[in-house]
Write a protein that holds these residues in place. Structure first.
Motif, mmCIF file in Angstrom:
data_model
loop_
_atom_site.group_PDB
_atom_site.id
_atom_site.type_symbol
_atom_site.label_atom_id
_atom_site.label_comp_id
_atom_site.label_asym_id
_atom_site.label_seq_id
_atom_site.Cartn_x
_atom_site.Cartn_y
_atom_site.Cartn_z
ATOM 1 N N ALA A 192 9.263 6.232 -3.114
ATOM 2 C CA ALA A 192 8.692 4.987 -2.614
ATOM 3 C C ALA A 192 9.668 4.277 -1.677
ATOM 4 C CB ALA A 192 8.324 4.072 -3.783
ATOM 5 N N LEU A 193 10.959 4.321 -1.994
ATOM 6 C CA LEU A 193 11.973 3.745 -1.109
ATOM 7 C C LEU A 193 11.867 4.367 0.280
ATOM 8 C CD1 LEU A 193 14.632 2.292 -0.323
ATOM 9 C CD2 LEU A 193 15.848 4.208 -1.385
ATOM 10 N N SER A 194 11.792 5.691 0.340
ATOM 11 C CA SER A 194 11.646 6.377 1.622
ATOM 12 C C SER A 194 10.415 5.872 2.362
ATOM 13 C CB SER A 194 11.531 7.887 1.396
ATOM 14 O OG SER A 194 11.013 8.554 2.522
ATOM 15 N N ALA A 195 9.290 5.769 1.654
ATOM 16 C CA ALA A 195 8.051 5.328 2.291
ATOM 17 C C ALA A 195 8.191 3.928 2.874
ATOM 18 C CB ALA A 195 6.907 5.384 1.282
ATOM 19 N N VAL A 196 8.816 3.024 2.130
ATOM 20 C CA VAL A 196 8.995 1.643 2.599
ATOM 21 C C VAL A 196 9.914 1.608 3.820
ATOM 22 C CG1 VAL A 196 10.028 -0.594 2.004
ATOM 23 C CG2 VAL A 196 8.493 0.552 0.392
ATOM 24 N N LEU A 197 11.028 2.317 3.762
ATOM 25 C CA LEU A 197 11.973 2.296 4.881
ATOM 26 C C LEU A 197 11.334 2.841 6.159
ATOM 27 C CD1 LEU A 197 15.264 3.507 3.134
ATOM 28 C CD2 LEU A 197 14.587 1.160 3.677
ATOM 29 N N LEU A 198 10.565 3.895 6.033
ATOM 30 C CA LEU A 198 9.947 4.481 7.228
ATOM 31 C C LEU A 198 8.845 3.584 7.784
ATOM 32 C CD1 LEU A 198 9.851 8.279 6.325
ATOM 33 C CD2 LEU A 198 11.584 6.995 7.605
ATOM 34 N N GLU A 199 8.081 2.938 6.900
ATOM 35 C CA GLU A 199 7.073 1.982 7.386
ATOM 36 C C GLU A 199 7.743 0.852 8.160
ATOM 37 O OE1 GLU A 199 3.918 2.122 7.492
ATOM 38 O OE2 GLU A 199 3.346 3.649 6.022
ATOM 39 N N CYS A 200 8.829 0.337 7.616
ATOM 40 C CA CYS A 200 9.538 -0.750 8.299
ATOM 41 C C CYS A 200 10.078 -0.288 9.648
ATOM 42 C CB CYS A 200 10.685 -1.263 7.432
ATOM 43 S SG CYS A 200 10.170 -2.198 5.968
ATOM 44 N N THR A 201 10.649 0.908 9.684
ATOM 45 C CA THR A 201 11.190 1.433 10.939
ATOM 46 C C THR A 201 10.093 1.568 11.981
ATOM 47 O OG1 THR A 201 12.905 2.624 9.722
ATOM 48 C CG2 THR A 201 12.473 3.348 11.972
ATOM 49 N N MET A 202 8.933 2.062 11.580
ATOM 50 C CA MET A 202 7.824 2.208 12.525
ATOM 51 C C MET A 202 7.356 0.861 13.059
ATOM 52 S SD MET A 202 5.463 5.364 11.192
ATOM 53 C CE MET A 202 5.118 4.704 9.561
ATOM 54 N N MET A 203 7.543 -0.204 12.256
ATOM 55 C CA MET A 203 7.147 -1.542 12.699
ATOM 56 C C MET A 203 8.262 -2.258 13.456
ATOM 57 S SD MET A 203 4.740 -2.963 9.572
ATOM 58 C CE MET A 203 5.789 -2.437 8.213
ATOM 59 N N GLY A 204 9.374 -1.561 13.686
ATOM 60 C CA GLY A 204 10.463 -2.160 14.442
ATOM 61 C C GLY A 204 11.322 -3.112 13.645
ATOM 62 N N LEU A 205 11.309 -2.989 12.312
ATOM 63 C CA LEU A 205 12.082 -3.873 11.456
ATOM 64 C C LEU A 205 13.365 -3.206 10.999
ATOM 65 C CD1 LEU A 205 9.149 -5.282 9.310
ATOM 66 C CD2 LEU A 205 10.451 -6.529 11.049
ATOM 67 N N ALA A 206 14.406 -3.995 10.820
ATOM 68 C CA ALA A 206 15.688 -3.517 10.298
ATOM 69 C C ALA A 206 15.656 -3.579 8.776
ATOM 70 C CB ALA A 206 16.828 -4.368 10.839
ATOM 71 N N THR A 207 16.394 -2.674 8.142
ATOM 72 C CA THR A 207 16.411 -2.620 6.678
ATOM 73 C C THR A 207 17.816 -2.358 6.157
ATOM 74 O OG1 THR A 207 15.868 -0.253 6.733
ATOM 75 C CG2 THR A 207 14.029 -1.798 6.446
ATOM 76 N N CYS A 208 18.044 -2.811 4.933
ATOM 77 C CA CYS A 208 19.286 -2.515 4.228
ATOM 78 C C CYS A 208 18.959 -2.388 2.747
ATOM 79 C CB CYS A 208 20.323 -3.620 4.447
ATOM 80 S SG CYS A 208 21.909 -3.305 3.644
ATOM 81 N N ARG A 252 0.837 -1.211 0.000
ATOM 82 C CA ARG A 252 0.000 0.000 0.000
ATOM 83 C C ARG A 252 0.869 1.258 0.000
ATOM 84 N NH1 ARG A 252 -3.000 -2.967 3.825
ATOM 85 N NH2 ARG A 252 -2.144 -1.719 5.546
ATOM 86 N N ALA A 253 2.022 1.183 0.659
ATOM 87 C CA ALA A 253 2.879 2.367 0.798
ATOM 88 C C ALA A 253 3.408 2.865 -0.540
ATOM 89 C CB ALA A 253 4.043 2.064 1.746
ATOM 90 N N VAL A 254 3.614 1.976 -1.518
ATOM 91 C CA VAL A 254 4.216 2.394 -2.795
ATOM 92 C C VAL A 254 3.182 2.794 -3.841
ATOM 93 C CG1 VAL A 254 6.208 0.903 -2.369
ATOM 94 C CG2 VAL A 254 4.339 0.051 -3.792
ATOM 95 N N ILE A 255 1.908 2.557 -3.574
ATOM 96 C CA ILE A 255 0.867 2.844 -4.561
ATOM 97 C C ILE A 255 0.882 4.298 -5.025
ATOM 98 C CG2 ILE A 255 -1.638 3.021 -4.893
ATOM 99 C CD1 ILE A 255 -1.911 0.419 -3.284
ATOM 100 N N PRO A 256 1.022 5.290 -4.121
ATOM 101 C CA PRO A 256 0.968 6.687 -4.594
ATOM 102 C C PRO A 256 2.080 7.054 -5.575
ATOM 103 C CG PRO A 256 0.689 6.568 -2.206
ATOM 104 C CD PRO A 256 1.122 5.222 -2.652
ATOM 105 N N TYR A 257 3.139 6.242 -5.640
ATOM 106 C CA TYR A 257 4.299 6.583 -6.467
ATOM 107 C C TYR A 257 4.335 5.789 -7.774
ATOM 108 C CZ TYR A 257 5.174 8.209 -1.797
ATOM 109 O OH TYR A 257 5.023 8.804 -0.575
ATOM 110 N N GLU A 258 3.309 4.992 -8.008
ATOM 111 C CA GLU A 258 3.212 4.178 -9.229
ATOM 112 C C GLU A 258 4.438 3.287 -9.382
ATOM 113 O OE1 GLU A 258 2.419 6.805 -12.475
ATOM 114 O OE2 GLU A 258 0.661 7.694 -11.521
ATOM 115 N N VAL A 259 4.826 2.681 -8.277
ATOM 116 C CA VAL A 259 5.982 1.791 -8.228
ATOM 117 C C VAL A 259 5.496 0.373 -7.950
ATOM 118 C CG1 VAL A 259 8.011 1.202 -6.813
ATOM 119 C CG2 VAL A 259 7.635 3.559 -7.551
ATOM 120 N N LEU A 260 6.160 -0.597 -8.569
ATOM 121 C CA LEU A 260 5.818 -2.005 -8.379
ATOM 122 C C LEU A 260 6.654 -2.585 -7.247
ATOM 123 C CD1 LEU A 260 5.917 -3.021 -12.161
ATOM 124 C CD2 LEU A 260 3.914 -2.288 -10.835
#
Length: 332
Positions: free
Chosen positions: A259-275, A146-154
């Motif tokens: 969209a990358l920013s949106a995904v990283l911030l969603e993961c951070t809010m859920m307590g997940l690590a990202t790379c 859902r987070a990437v939908i506004p950016y027309e990214v797959l």
């Protein structure tokens, strides 16, 4: 941050604070290839080609992804400060470095969600160590889609049974670049402990040979120290997300960075690590392999490892950023 208004527009202090927070965005080798110009009632984002990484990013695609990430971070920061953003991307067709112009109006409300997302900017880190499996992945994947939908990214997720093929492609990519001296020089510049540049990676952000051996899909950096952090994770168990675009125009890539920013911030809010991983999308052959593995109809732009880090594991220092006075200019 507070939203002090002057004729219904954010004042210099609000702009300065939002830009400082936005510039915590990730970028290739922490190059921070952006600059901001506040003029009249607008805030303009410009690419800074002087901070490009030509050996690693010879097409400038990753510079554009980095600038997309900082643009989305800016919108998040302004929302938390009480401002809605209206942004025109590539407002000047004759100047490809002028990436966006934003205007702001007072928001009807600032929610707890707005504040949590802005707080996530400061908590996010690029974590190159092995991850445990992300909990409740089905629900997490739904949020990320859902987070990437506004950016027309797959958004695609690499299936577990396809992970070995992706890992082999990652190793092949690194092998092909092993003798590229200019590429290696850029890596060494960023990871050198002797540089005073604000782009330099802190030692805790890098991995030792033994730590790197437990991560099957990763860029090969010069090894740092002899650490053996997270000994309880014998191999990386992350999920790997792929972001792709339907087109390859600069605006497509810029929006993928958002969209990358949106995904990283969603993961951070859920307590997940990202790379974030871009080494495989720097080479056309590897991009084709990623497309085959995921079955995406788009052009793969980057990958993201998403997983769980051990509780209370605060090993990664914040990578330094350039002073806001270096990246923000007020005119008029």
């Amino acid at each position: 941050m507070t939203a002090t208004t002057v004729s219904g527009a954010p004042d210099a202090k609000a702009i300065r604070e939002a830009v400082a927070l936005a510039c915590q965005a990730p970028s290739l080798h922490n190059s921070q290839p952006w600059r901001w110009i506040a003029e009249a009632a607008t805030l303009q984002l410009w690419a800074d080609p002087n901070r490009s990484m030509p050996a690693t990013d010879h097409t400038g695609r990753e510079l554009m992804l980095s600038c997309g990430a900082v643009l989305n971070h800016l919108h998040v920061a302004m929302s938390a400060a009480g401002w809605d953003s209206a942004t025109e991307r590539f407002p000047d067709p004759d100047n490809p470095y002028h990436l966006a112009t934003s205007q702001f109006r007072p928001a009807a409300t600032v929610t707890a969600e707005h504040r949590r997302r802005a707080e996530a900017i400061s908590r996010r880190r690029t974590d190159r160590l092995p991850f445990g499996p992300p909990v409740r992945w089905a629900a997490t994947e739904s949020v990320l889609r859902r987070a990437v939908i506004p950016y027309e990214v797959l958004l695609d997720v690499v299936a577990d049974d396809q992970r070995p093929a992706l890992a082999e492609a990652s190793r092949l990519t690194e092998t092909l670049r092993r003798n590229d001296t200019t590429y290696i020089s850029e890596l060494r510049w960023w990871t050198s402990p002797f540089t005073s540049d604000a782009s330099h990676a802190p030692e805790s952000a890098l991995v030792s040979s033994s730590e790197a051996a437990r991560v099957d899909v990763a860029r090969a950096f010069p090894p740092a120290g002899g650490g053996h952090r997270r000994p309880g994770i014998d191999h990386d168990q992350s999920k790997i997300v792929v972001l792709s675009t339907e087109g390859e125009e600069p605006v497509d890539v810029l929006r993928c960075g958002e969209a990358l920013s949106a995904v990283l911030l969603e993961c951070t809010m859920m307590g997940l690590a990202t790379c974030t991983l871009t080494h495989m999308t720097e080479i056309a052959m590897s991009r084709n392999i990623i497309a085959q593995i995921t079955g995406t109809a788009g052009q793969p732009q980057l990958l993201i490892r998403v997983g769980q880090s051990p509780a209370n594991d605060h090993h990664v220092e914040r990578t330094r950023r350039r002073p806001v006075t270096e990246v923000l200019e007020f005119r008029g």
